[in-house]
Design a protein around this motif. Structure first.
Motif, mmCIF file in Angstrom:
data_model
loop_
_atom_site.group_PDB
_atom_site.id
_atom_site.type_symbol
_atom_site.label_atom_id
_atom_site.label_comp_id
_atom_site.label_asym_id
_atom_site.label_seq_id
_atom_site.Cartn_x
_atom_site.Cartn_y
_atom_site.Cartn_z
ATOM 1 N N GLN A 1 0.810 -1.216 0.000
ATOM 2 C CA GLN A 1 0.000 0.000 0.000
ATOM 3 C C GLN A 1 0.848 1.272 0.000
ATOM 4 O O GLN A 1 0.311 2.364 -0.116
ATOM 5 C CB GLN A 1 -0.905 0.019 1.242
ATOM 6 C CG GLN A 1 -1.872 -1.133 1.310
ATOM 7 C CD GLN A 1 -2.639 -1.114 2.615
ATOM 8 O OE1 GLN A 1 -3.070 -0.068 3.080
ATOM 9 N NE2 GLN A 1 -2.800 -2.280 3.221
ATOM 10 N N ARG A 2 2.151 1.134 0.095
ATOM 11 C CA ARG A 2 3.035 2.286 0.282
ATOM 12 C C ARG A 2 3.410 2.907 -1.065
ATOM 13 O O ARG A 2 3.871 2.202 -1.959
ATOM 14 C CB ARG A 2 4.297 1.826 1.010
ATOM 15 C CG ARG A 2 5.196 2.936 1.506
ATOM 16 C CD ARG A 2 6.409 2.345 2.201
ATOM 17 N NE ARG A 2 6.041 1.379 3.240
ATOM 18 C CZ ARG A 2 6.913 0.595 3.857
ATOM 19 N NH1 ARG A 2 8.200 0.652 3.529
ATOM 20 N NH2 ARG A 2 6.513 -0.249 4.803
ATOM 21 N N PRO A 3 3.245 4.228 -1.226
ATOM 22 C CA PRO A 3 3.690 4.869 -2.469
ATOM 23 C C PRO A 3 5.195 4.706 -2.650
ATOM 24 O O PRO A 3 5.954 4.784 -1.687
ATOM 25 C CB PRO A 3 3.319 6.344 -2.265
ATOM 26 C CG PRO A 3 2.319 6.351 -1.165
ATOM 27 C CD PRO A 3 2.627 5.184 -0.301
ATOM 28 N N ARG A 4 5.621 4.517 -3.904
ATOM 29 C CA ARG A 4 7.029 4.265 -4.189
ATOM 30 C C ARG A 4 7.791 5.528 -4.571
ATOM 31 O O ARG A 4 9.023 5.516 -4.591
ATOM 32 C CB ARG A 4 7.142 3.248 -5.320
ATOM 33 C CG ARG A 4 6.555 1.893 -4.989
ATOM 34 C CD ARG A 4 7.285 1.256 -3.827
ATOM 35 N NE ARG A 4 6.702 -0.037 -3.455
ATOM 36 C CZ ARG A 4 7.090 -0.742 -2.408
ATOM 37 N NH1 ARG A 4 8.056 -0.275 -1.634
ATOM 38 N NH2 ARG A 4 6.518 -1.890 -2.113
ATOM 39 N N THR A 5 7.066 6.591 -4.904
ATOM 40 C CA THR A 5 7.704 7.808 -5.382
ATOM 41 C C THR A 5 7.115 9.025 -4.676
ATOM 42 O O THR A 5 6.032 8.958 -4.082
ATOM 43 C CB THR A 5 7.495 7.972 -6.895
ATOM 44 O OG1 THR A 5 6.076 8.128 -7.142
ATOM 45 C CG2 THR A 5 8.017 6.759 -7.664
ATOM 46 N N ASP A 6 7.833 10.152 -4.762
ATOM 47 C CA ASP A 6 7.308 11.407 -4.236
ATOM 48 C C ASP A 6 5.997 11.772 -4.932
ATOM 49 O O ASP A 6 5.065 12.272 -4.290
ATOM 50 C CB ASP A 6 8.319 12.537 -4.444
ATOM 51 C CG ASP A 6 9.579 12.356 -3.609
ATOM 52 O OD1 ASP A 6 9.526 11.614 -2.607
ATOM 53 O OD2 ASP A 6 10.612 12.958 -3.966
#
Length: 368
Positions: free
Chosen positions: A339-344
């Motif tokens: 569920q964690r975003p990989r980019t800014d």
């Protein structure tokens, strides 16, 4: 009413790092929302707050950086003192507490700089802070020391308002495990304070974790004469059946933040791994701020229904009970891997989706 997102989700703690945050995240969020102005619930670590409070030229520069990007600040998060995105935070976020003069100095520094950041149309500024202290140790002597600090705080805020013409209020935020965990404890602990300057920050994830009914909680604060100075629009993690959800819950165990867990039967654990080990009877609500617009991994849910009920109560009637609403999901970097975003850019898109959710809810309830 002002809607913002809290920047304590970002790790920078020096001036240049804060400005880079504006370009990396805030500008992108504003574009996602197609907004003329984006509100920030700015978090400034204590050393930078002290530097800004002492340097009018640096404050003017910060204001120019905000204005140039279509950003505004009416509220500051003064709960974490520093290093909020360190690898391990846990109990450290509660220190220094309101028995320590460093906490008073930090909060007044924030008030001094906030009056120079407020947009012209803002009636007032707000600063959220911790609910006095973690519950242990706490005794009559520490309670007395905190009461004296709050008297000095109110006097300091009055002086800042007199000199600047811009009032700033400080909001104490009930949180699980602290001296003030519930609205009943807030009413008792803040009895007799200067309610023109001091009040409550109602964090809706914390409210849910305390298993409080929003209508009853707000009625309790009104009866005590305590204003809701600020609302943190947030949702906690919920497990109707923790046994069935144990494997998924373990994915939310992480080393940075404390995830106090409360059972609907009154049992309590100070962190999620402790609750799993002790097998508290369910249902559970976990102090884990989850994205507002997206359901957590099944079979878990979130406390968005409590959030909706609270917003309905806050916005009912001819005048809202609060005018500062800050979306505070600081856990994007510790969400389960899937569920964690990989980019800014992914973080910015997620925060924008939360703000769109909150804006739609406010519009819906304000016009109901």
């Amino acid at each position: 009413m002002h809607l913002s997102y809290c920047t304590n989700v970002h790790p920078a703690e020096d001036f240049d790092g804060i400005v880079r945050q504006f370009d990396t995240y805030a500008a992108a969020i504003r574009r996602h929302l197609d907004a003329d102005v984006l509100g920030l619930g700015l978090w400034l670590a204590a050393p930078l707050a002290s530097e800004l409070a002492a340097d009018p030229a640096l404050r003017r520069r910060l204001r120019r950086e905000l204005d140039a990007r279509g950003l505004e600040v009416v509220t500051l998060n003064g709960f974490p003192y520093e290093a909020f995105q360190a690898p391990v935070v846990k109990l450290g976020v509660y220190y220094p507490d309101w028995t320590d003069r460093r906490r008073l100095d930090y909060t007044l520094d924030l008030a001094r700089l906030l009056v120079d950041l407020l947009p012209e149309g803002a009636a007032r500024g707000s600063i959220s802070t911790l609910p006095l202290a973690w519950r242990d140790p706490w005794d009559a002597a520490r309670a007395g020391a905190a009461a004296r600090m709050l008297d000095e705080l109110a006097a300091g805020l009055a002086g800042i308002a007199a000199r600047s013409g811009r009032p700033v209020r400080v909001a104490f935020e009930p949180e699980p495990g602290c001296v003030v965990e519930t609205t009943a404890q807030a009413a008792a602990a803040l009895s007799g304070v200067d309610t023109e300057r001091l009040g409550v920050c109602l964090d809706l994830a914390h409210l849910a974790c305390a298993w409080e009914e929003p209508a009853e909680a707000l009625a309790r604060l009104r009866a005590a004469g305590l204003p809701v100075v600020k609302v943190q629009v947030s949702a906690a993690l919920e497990a109707a059946d923790p046994v069935a959800a144990a494997e998924v819950l373990r994915g939310y165990v992480e080393p940075r933040f404390l995830h106090q867990t409360r059972s609907g039967y009154g049992d309590a654990a100070d962190d999620l791994d402790e609750a799993l080990e002790r097998e508290l009877k369910g249902p559970w609500r976990v102090h884990y701020h989850v994205p507002l617009h997206a359901e957590p991994a099944a079979p878990l849910t979130s406390t968005v229904p409590v959030l909706r009920a609270a917003m309905r109560e806050l916005l009912a009637g001819p005048e809202p009970a609060c005018d500062h609403f800050d979306v505070e999901t600081y856990t994007w970097g510790v969400l389960p891997e899937e569920q964690r975003p990989r980019t800014d850019a992914g973080v910015a898109a997620g925060i924008a989706a939360e703000l769109a959710f909150a804006r739609a809810l406010i519009n819906e309830e304000a016009t109901a």
